[in-house]
Design an enzyme around this catalytic site. Sequence first.
Site, PDB file in Angstrom:
ATOM      1  N   ASP A   1       0.840  -1.203   0.000  1.00  0.00           N
ATOM      2  CA  ASP A   1       0.000   0.000   0.000  1.00  0.00           C
ATOM      3  C   ASP A   1       0.874   1.251   0.000  1.00  0.00           C
ATOM      4  O   ASP A   1       0.377   2.350  -0.176  1.00  0.00           O
ATOM      5  CB  ASP A   1      -0.935   0.007   1.217  1.00  0.00           C
ATOM      6  CG  ASP A   1      -1.912   1.175   1.155  1.00  0.00           C
ATOM      7  OD1 ASP A   1      -2.505   1.395   0.070  1.00  0.00           O
ATOM      8  OD2 ASP A   1      -2.070   1.885   2.169  1.00  0.00           O
TER       9      ASP A   1
ATOM     10  N   HIS B   1      -1.515   3.927  -1.499  1.00  0.00           N
ATOM     11  CA  HIS B   1      -1.472   4.491  -0.141  1.00  0.00           C
ATOM     12  C   HIS B   1      -2.876   4.895   0.329  1.00  0.00           C
ATOM     13  O   HIS B   1      -3.141   6.070   0.615  1.00  0.00           O
ATOM     14  CB  HIS B   1      -0.515   5.683  -0.070  1.00  0.00           C
ATOM     15  CG  HIS B   1      -0.026   5.958   1.331  1.00  0.00           C
ATOM     16  ND1 HIS B   1       1.182   6.516   1.608  1.00  0.00           N
ATOM     17  CD2 HIS B   1      -0.613   5.758   2.534  1.00  0.00           C
ATOM     18  CE1 HIS B   1       1.333   6.652   2.918  1.00  0.00           C
ATOM     19  NE2 HIS B   1       0.235   6.188   3.507  1.00  0.00           N
TER      20      HIS B   1
ATOM     21  N   GLY C   1      -4.442   3.223   2.915  1.00  0.00           N
ATOM     22  CA  GLY C   1      -4.676   2.561   4.200  1.00  0.00           C
ATOM     23  C   GLY C   1      -5.765   3.208   5.047  1.00  0.00           C
ATOM     24  O   GLY C   1      -6.680   2.551   5.527  1.00  0.00           O
TER      25      GLY C   1
HETATM   26  C1  DGY Z   1      -0.507   7.334   8.137  1.00  0.00           C
HETATM   27  O1  DGY Z   1      -1.378   7.917   8.769  1.00  0.00           O
HETATM   28  O2  DGY Z   1       0.673   7.402   8.444  1.00  0.00           O
HETATM   29  C2  DGY Z   1      -0.977   6.536   6.991  1.00  0.00           C
HETATM   30  O3  DGY Z   1       0.060   6.147   6.178  1.00  0.00           O
HETATM   31  C3  DGY Z   1      -2.001   7.313   6.202  1.00  0.00           C
HETATM   32  O4  DGY Z   1      -2.682   6.460   5.327  1.00  0.00           O
END
Ligand code: DGY
Length: 354
Positions: free
Chosen positions: A295, A319, A321
Amino acid sequence: MSKYVVTIVLAITLATPVVYSDNSTMTKHLKVLIASNDLPVSGVKLLQEHFTVVQNRFSYYGDDEKVQSQEECLKLVPGCSAIVWASSHSITDELLDKAGPNLKIVATASAGYNHCNVDGLKARGIKLTNTPGVLSAAVAEIAITLMLVTARRFTEWLQQVESGKWVNGLDKYLGQDIRGSTVGIVGFGGIGQATAKRLAGFEVARIIYSGHREKPEGKALGAQLVPQDDLFQQSDFIILSAPLTNETRHMINRSTLGKMKKNAIIINVGRGDLIDQEALYEALKNNDIYAAGLDVTTPEPLPADHKLLKLPNVFVTPHIGSGTERTRNEMAILAAKNVINALTGKSLITPVLP
Ligand code: DGY
């Protein structure tokens, strides 16, 4: 009333922030920069209730926008008391210098803060907050998604669907089970633990994790602390949910890849630089390991013609997540609340640099 009493009353009155009937304090004269155009509106509104908000009209994604975005931030930042950062691009010394002495806090709407120029903030005495916790569930869901799609060879299956040529024989393109597997989690914080929790229904054989010390939550989740090398050697799935630091940068490299099982699957929901991508490419190409679900990559975006994307045993997401409506709103609100607290003399909710 004596002159003495009047002076005391006046002093107390001036020292106490004026509270309006709607409970907002008199902080409207303070300027807050939202450093990109994509902070969810819930966070923007909350900030606007308390402060004078200036917002970058650009985002940090796309090559053109990135330059415009940096320039706009430099223009808007002088005199700001807070910056809300909502991108994984670096906070430069130039930006902090331009902000000047009013700047009290940077609130990043992310759990990771490797991009936040911690040394630069520290040197200037500026507070830093992040947004851990609220995004753990969403990121864990992506970790599980990537486990499923890599174990079940989705990249190849999707290619077959796109070409209309299915090779769906009973003994063809068989995947791997999560059931009965050993899952190794590197970085057993909020995201790692949320992932372990979600694995409960998958009938895995073992959940192991590495780290500096045993986590009290580990037992209830059926997870066991092991040395990192053991984790690399024993895991069928290796989930990276560690922060990026000097210690963790390129923890997946030729040497550690060489310790892994042939059927190992690496999932990265942490940061791209946890992995030496060249070494990963070689290992995947030579089938030294089974697959990778990423991701996060280096760089982001990964160029469309990148050689990793040509491999059949890689699945990349951009990315995403924390990318659910609920989570991104919670992140924006938490970042805004940290700014409000910092600028009204209250404790920070999720401090990195208090
Ligand atoms: C974070 O908050 O560090 C994550 O990578 C965002 O998706």
